[in-house]
Design an enzyme around this catalytic site. Structure first.
Site, PDB file in Angstrom:
ATOM      1  CB  SER A 133      -0.884  -0.014   1.260  1.00 49.64           C
ATOM      2  OG  SER A 133      -1.654   1.148   1.373  1.00 49.64           O
ATOM      3  CG  ASP A 183       1.499  -4.986   3.515  1.00 47.02           C
ATOM      4  OD1 ASP A 183       1.746  -3.901   2.957  1.00 47.02           O
ATOM      5  OD2 ASP A 183       0.694  -5.093   4.467  1.00 47.02           O
ATOM      6  CG  ASP A 233       3.550  -8.767  12.279  1.00 43.72           C
ATOM      7  OD1 ASP A 233       4.281  -7.762  12.361  1.00 43.72           O
ATOM      8  OD2 ASP A 233       2.591  -8.980  13.040  1.00 43.72           O
ATOM      9  CB  CYS A 242       7.185   1.451   3.405  1.00 41.55           C
ATOM     10  SG  CYS A 242       8.252   2.347   2.294  1.00 41.55           S
ATOM     11  CB  SER A 299       6.392  10.589  10.521  1.00 38.76           C
ATOM     12  OG  SER A 299       5.344  11.546  10.536  1.00 38.76           O
ATOM     13  CE1 TYR A 320       2.999   7.061  12.226  1.00 43.54           C
ATOM     14  CE2 TYR A 320       3.135   9.455  12.279  1.00 43.54           C
ATOM     15  CZ  TYR A 320       3.225   8.261  11.581  1.00 43.54           C
ATOM     16  OH  TYR A 320       3.544   8.266  10.244  1.00 43.54           O
ATOM     17  CE  LYS A 369       6.386   6.246  11.249  1.00 46.10           C
ATOM     18  NZ  LYS A 369       6.886   5.256  10.276  1.00 46.10           N
TER      19      LYS A 369
HETATM   20  P1  NAD Z   1      -0.341   2.668   4.310  1.00 47.93           P
HETATM   21  O1  NAD Z   1      -1.257   2.393   5.451  1.00 47.93           O
HETATM   22  O2  NAD Z   1      -0.896   2.983   2.976  1.00 47.93           O
HETATM   23  O3  NAD Z   1       0.694   1.446   4.149  1.00 47.93           O
HETATM   24  C1  NAD Z   1       1.309   0.843   5.230  1.00 47.93           C
HETATM   25  C2  NAD Z   1       1.415  -0.643   4.941  1.00 47.93           C
HETATM   26  O4  NAD Z   1       2.109  -1.261   6.041  1.00 47.93           O
HETATM   27  C3  NAD Z   1       0.049  -1.342   4.806  1.00 47.93           C
HETATM   28  O5  NAD Z   1      -0.018  -2.088   3.609  1.00 47.93           O
HETATM   29  C4  NAD Z   1       0.003  -2.252   6.026  1.00 47.93           C
HETATM   30  O6  NAD Z   1      -0.713  -3.468   5.802  1.00 47.93           O
HETATM   31  C5  NAD Z   1       1.493  -2.508   6.270  1.00 47.93           C
HETATM   32  N1  NAD Z   1       1.758  -2.961   7.631  1.00 47.93           N
HETATM   33  C6  NAD Z   1       1.237  -2.473   8.785  1.00 47.93           C
HETATM   34  N2  NAD Z   1       1.700  -3.165   9.837  1.00 47.93           N
HETATM   35  C7  NAD Z   1       2.535  -4.109   9.341  1.00 47.93           C
HETATM   36  C8  NAD Z   1       3.314  -5.137   9.936  1.00 47.93           C
HETATM   37  N3  NAD Z   1       3.305  -5.339  11.267  1.00 47.93           N
HETATM   38  N4  NAD Z   1       4.072  -5.925   9.133  1.00 47.93           N
HETATM   39  C9  NAD Z   1       4.073  -5.755   7.785  1.00 47.93           C
HETATM   40  N5  NAD Z   1       3.337  -4.799   7.165  1.00 47.93           N
HETATM   41  C10 NAD Z   1       2.576  -3.991   7.936  1.00 47.93           C
HETATM   42  O7  NAD Z   1       0.604   3.848   4.829  1.00 47.93           O
HETATM   43  P2  NAD Z   1       1.594   4.825   4.049  1.00 47.93           P
HETATM   44  O8  NAD Z   1       0.979   6.166   4.093  1.00 47.93           O
HETATM   45  O9  NAD Z   1       2.033   4.245   2.757  1.00 47.93           O
HETATM   46  O10 NAD Z   1       2.799   4.848   5.090  1.00 47.93           O
HETATM   47  C11 NAD Z   1       4.025   4.203   4.847  1.00 47.93           C
HETATM   48  C12 NAD Z   1       4.997   4.664   5.906  1.00 47.93           C
HETATM   49  O11 NAD Z   1       5.181   6.067   5.795  1.00 47.93           O
HETATM   50  C13 NAD Z   1       4.511   4.422   7.339  1.00 47.93           C
HETATM   51  O12 NAD Z   1       5.604   4.046   8.145  1.00 47.93           O
HETATM   52  C14 NAD Z   1       3.988   5.772   7.758  1.00 47.93           C
HETATM   53  O13 NAD Z   1       4.045   5.938   9.161  1.00 47.93           O
HETATM   54  C15 NAD Z   1       4.938   6.686   7.028  1.00 47.93           C
HETATM   55  N6  NAD Z   1       4.413   8.029   6.811  1.00 47.93           N
HETATM   56  C16 NAD Z   1       3.338   8.235   6.010  1.00 47.93           C
HETATM   57  C17 NAD Z   1       2.881   9.533   5.819  1.00 47.93           C
HETATM   58  C18 NAD Z   1       1.695   9.864   4.942  1.00 47.93           C
HETATM   59  O14 NAD Z   1       1.336  11.028   4.859  1.00 47.93           O
HETATM   60  N7  NAD Z   1       1.085   8.908   4.258  1.00 47.93           N
HETATM   61  C19 NAD Z   1       3.525  10.603   6.441  1.00 47.93           C
HETATM   62  C20 NAD Z   1       4.618  10.343   7.250  1.00 47.93           C
HETATM   63  C21 NAD Z   1       5.060   9.044   7.418  1.00 47.93           C
END
Ligand code: NAD
Length: 254
Positions: free
Chosen positions: A15, A36, A59, A86, A148, A161, A165
């Site tokens: 994702s 994932d 996981d 990610c 983040s 969170y 981070k």
């Molecule tokens: P998302 O929810 O679209 O994707 C995260 C993925 O991680 C999901 O597919 C989920 O199933 C997987 N996941 C969750 N727990 C897991 C585990 N224990 N083992 C394996 N997979 C697992 O989120 P995103 O927006 O793509 O975020 C990706 C990263 O970027 C995250 O670490 C998030 O904290 C960070 N982030 C995102 C944003 C944003 O604005 N989207 C901003 C800052 C940081």
């Protein structure tokens, strides 16, 4: 490292930012191993990306799952050159919420996935990378984590969170310094607000307000823009031990 010669394991690859990174790797001629907990999305994306991609349901918080994922990458493509961490979760919870104080279980869960999961994959990938022959730049591997903007600028409801981070940001330099003698680089990207399911689940007016809070370019980031920075880090051997903010100068008022 040259993307076309590389095998990159991407956690959270089913994702958002991880999915965009997997696509970038395959489109750049590399091999992508998507890891994932969401089997349906991960398997569908890997299928869509074709023979240069694999999906491993795992996981990141479980040692055995991480070992299986690294072994699967090496089994499928012969080696592991890059790790992009990610996987992450971002549930909001106030310290003094409506139903009482912040749950310790939920705090620990966020730390477990975002911080311990990242460290779990770092140590397992580094073990495998340390066995690689050096490439043309003298490297054995590259590790990229995802922190983040909350690591520096956490909002109400983001205690767990932000702490998780902040931990990812803080481990970057010591791990990079340690890994230097193994010729493995370690970097962290700290994204601001990106168009992924993590944010797109919010109400439209909240999304508009968030987009307007980005000084420039006054919009949410696109996952492909995150993936482009991953590519740049992979390909630039001078980038090491640094946390790069990718947030359009976002600084949120409390
Ligand atoms: P998302 O929810 O679209 O994707 C995260 C993925 O991680 C999901 O597919 C989920 O199933 C997987 N996941 C969750 N727990 C897991 C585990 N224990 N083992 C394996 N997979 C697992 O989120 P995103 O927006 O793509 O975020 C990706 C990263 O970027 C995250 O670490 C998030 O904290 C960070 N982030 C995102 C944003 C944003 O604005 N989207 C901003 C800052 C940081």
């Amino acid at each position: 490292m040259k993307l076309g010669d590389s095998v990159i394991l991407i956690t959270g690859g089913g994702s958002g930012l991880g999915a965009a990174t997997a696509r970038m790797v395959v489109e750049g001629g590399g091999k992508a191993v998507l890891v994932d907990v969401d089997e349906a999305r991960g398997a569908a994306l890997a299928g869509d990306l074709g023979p240069s991609a694999r999906f491993v349901a795992a996981d990141v918080t479980a040692e055995a799952d991480g070992e299986r994922a690294v072994a699967a990458a090496i089994g499928a493509f012969g080696a592991l050159h890059g790790l992009c961490n990610c996987a992450g979760i971002a549930p909001g919870e106030k310290v003094l919420g409506r139903d009482g104080p912040h749950g310790l279980d939920s705090f620990a869960r966020v730390i477990s996935v975002n911080l311990i999961g990242t460290f779990n994959m770092i140590r397992l990938a580094a073990q495998a990378m340390a066995r690689n022959a050096v490439n043309a730049e003298g490297e054995r591997g590259v590790i990229i984590n995802t922190a983040s903007a909350a690591a520096f600028d956490g909002q109400i409801g983001q205690a767990a969170y932000a702490a998780s981070k902040g931990g990812v940001a803080a481990l970057t330099l010591p791990v990079a310094r340690e890994m230097a003698r193994h010729a493995i680089r370690v970097m962290t990207i700290a994204p601001g607000l990106f168009e992924t399911p993590m944010l797109l689940g919010m109400a439209a007016e909240v999304q508009r307000a968030l987009a307007a809070s980005v000084p420039f370019p006054q919009r949410l980031g696109k996952p492909a823009e995150y993936a482009a920075l991953v590519r740049h880090i992979l390909e630039n051997p001078m980038l090491n031990g640094e946390v790069i903010r990718l947030d359009g100068a976002l600084r949120m008022a409390a």
